[in-house]
Design a protein around this motif. Structure first.
Motif, PDB file in Angstrom:
ATOM      1  N   CYS A 196     -11.175  32.039  12.267  1.00  0.00           N
ATOM      2  CA  CYS A 196     -11.841  31.592  13.506  1.00  0.00           C
ATOM      3  C   CYS A 196     -11.551  32.610  14.609  1.00  0.00           C
ATOM      4  CB  CYS A 196     -11.332  30.211  13.899  1.00  0.00           C
ATOM      5  SG  CYS A 196     -11.863  29.719  15.559  1.00  0.00           S
ATOM      6  N   CYS A 225     -14.822  32.007  19.359  1.00  0.00           N
ATOM      7  CA  CYS A 225     -16.016  32.354  20.144  1.00  0.00           C
ATOM      8  C   CYS A 225     -16.503  31.168  20.973  1.00  0.00           C
ATOM      9  CB  CYS A 225     -17.131  32.834  19.213  1.00  0.00           C
ATOM     10  SG  CYS A 225     -17.730  31.535  18.113  1.00  0.00           S
ATOM     11  N   CYS A 228     -21.644  28.502  13.327  1.00  0.00           N
ATOM     12  CA  CYS A 228     -20.394  29.273  13.354  1.00  0.00           C
ATOM     13  C   CYS A 228     -20.597  30.665  12.751  1.00  0.00           C
ATOM     14  CB  CYS A 228     -19.304  28.536  12.578  1.00  0.00           C
ATOM     15  SG  CYS A 228     -17.785  29.502  12.455  1.00  0.00           S
ATOM     16  N   CYS A 249     -18.953  26.554  18.515  1.00  0.00           N
ATOM     17  CA  CYS A 249     -18.875  25.173  18.003  1.00  0.00           C
ATOM     18  C   CYS A 249     -18.781  24.194  19.167  1.00  0.00           C
ATOM     19  CB  CYS A 249     -17.690  25.019  17.052  1.00  0.00           C
ATOM     20  SG  CYS A 249     -16.133  25.654  17.677  1.00  0.00           S
TER      21      CYS A 249
HETATM   22  S1  SF4 Z   1     -17.879  28.682  16.104  1.00  0.00           S
HETATM   23 FE1  SF4 Z   1     -15.905  27.630  16.444  1.00  0.00          FE
HETATM   24  S2  SF4 Z   1     -14.931  27.616  14.403  1.00  0.00           S
HETATM   25 FE2  SF4 Z   1     -16.545  29.178  14.356  1.00  0.00          FE
HETATM   26  S3  SF4 Z   1     -15.516  31.099  14.920  1.00  0.00           S
HETATM   27 FE3  SF4 Z   1     -16.396  30.239  16.806  1.00  0.00          FE
HETATM   28  S4  SF4 Z   1     -14.700  29.031  17.709  1.00  0.00           S
HETATM   29 FE4  SF4 Z   1     -14.181  29.426  15.541  1.00  0.00          FE
END
Ligand code: SF4
Ligand code: SF4
Length: 134
Positions: A29, A32, A82, A35
Motif C-alpha cells: 500500500c 495514495c 486501488c 480508497c
Molecule cells: S488505494 Fe488505498 S489500499 Fe490502495 S494503495 Fe492507495 S491507500 Fe493503499
C-alpha cells in the motif's frame, strides 16, 4: 523534536497475522488515499480505509478497535480503484475475525426493538448476523 517510529516484533507479528488472514500484501500500500476518496462510508468512519491500511502496516493493534472495520460494507469501490490491486475490505474482514474468533459478537438480537425487527428486510438481518457474529 521528531519522534522515531519503532516497529517491535509484536507489531511485525500483528502485520503478519493480518496478511495471512486477509490474503492481501498490505506492505505494498502506497498510501495514495484513493480508497478513502471513493468510500461511500468514509464520513461515518473513525479512521479512513487508507489509515486502516497504514495502521496495519505499522502493526498497530488498536486498528482492531476502530468503528471502520465494522462499518466497511464490502462494496469493493476501493478495490476496483486501488493502483496496487489491494482489497481493503478483506483487511477489514480479517480485523473483524480477530474479535469474532473470540466469540465477541457485535450484534445482539435481544436488543433490536420489535418494531425495528418488523421493518427490517430479512436479508439485512441474515447478512448482519453473518458479518457481526462469531
Ligand atoms: S488505494 Fe488505498 S489500499 Fe490502495 S494503495 Fe492507495 S491507500 Fe493503499
Ligand atoms: S469496501 Fe469498505 S472500505 Fe472499501 S469502499 Fe467499500 S465500504 Fe469503503
Amino acid at each position: 523534536m521528531i519522534n522515531k517510529l519503532v516497529i517491535t516484533s509484536k507489531n511485525e507479528e500483528f502485520l503478519r497475522r493480518i496478511v495471512e488472514l486477509s490474503g492481501e500484501t498490505i506492505t505494498v500500500c502506497e498510501q495514495c488515499g484513493t480508497c478513502s476518496g471513493g468510500c461511500p462510508l468514509v464520513l461515518e468512519m473513525d479512521v479512513t480505509p487508507a489509515e486502516m491500511m497504514r495502521m496495519v502496516q505499522l502493526g498497530q493493534e488498536e486498528v482492531a478497535e476502530t468503528r471502520t472495520i465494522w462499518l466497511c460494507a464490502s462494496c469493493f469501490s476501493c478495490t476496483v480503484k486501488c493502483p496496487r490491486g489491494l482489497d481493503p475490505s478483506k483487511v477489514a474482514e480479517a480485523l473483524r475475525q480477530l474479535s469474532l474468533r473470540k466469540a465477541i459478537d457485535h450484534i445482539d438480537i435481544m436488543n433490536i426493538p420489535a418494531d425495528e425487527m418488523d421493518k427490517l428486510p430479512q436479508i439485512a438481518l441474515v447478512s448482519a448476523f453473518r458479518k457481526l457474529t462469531g
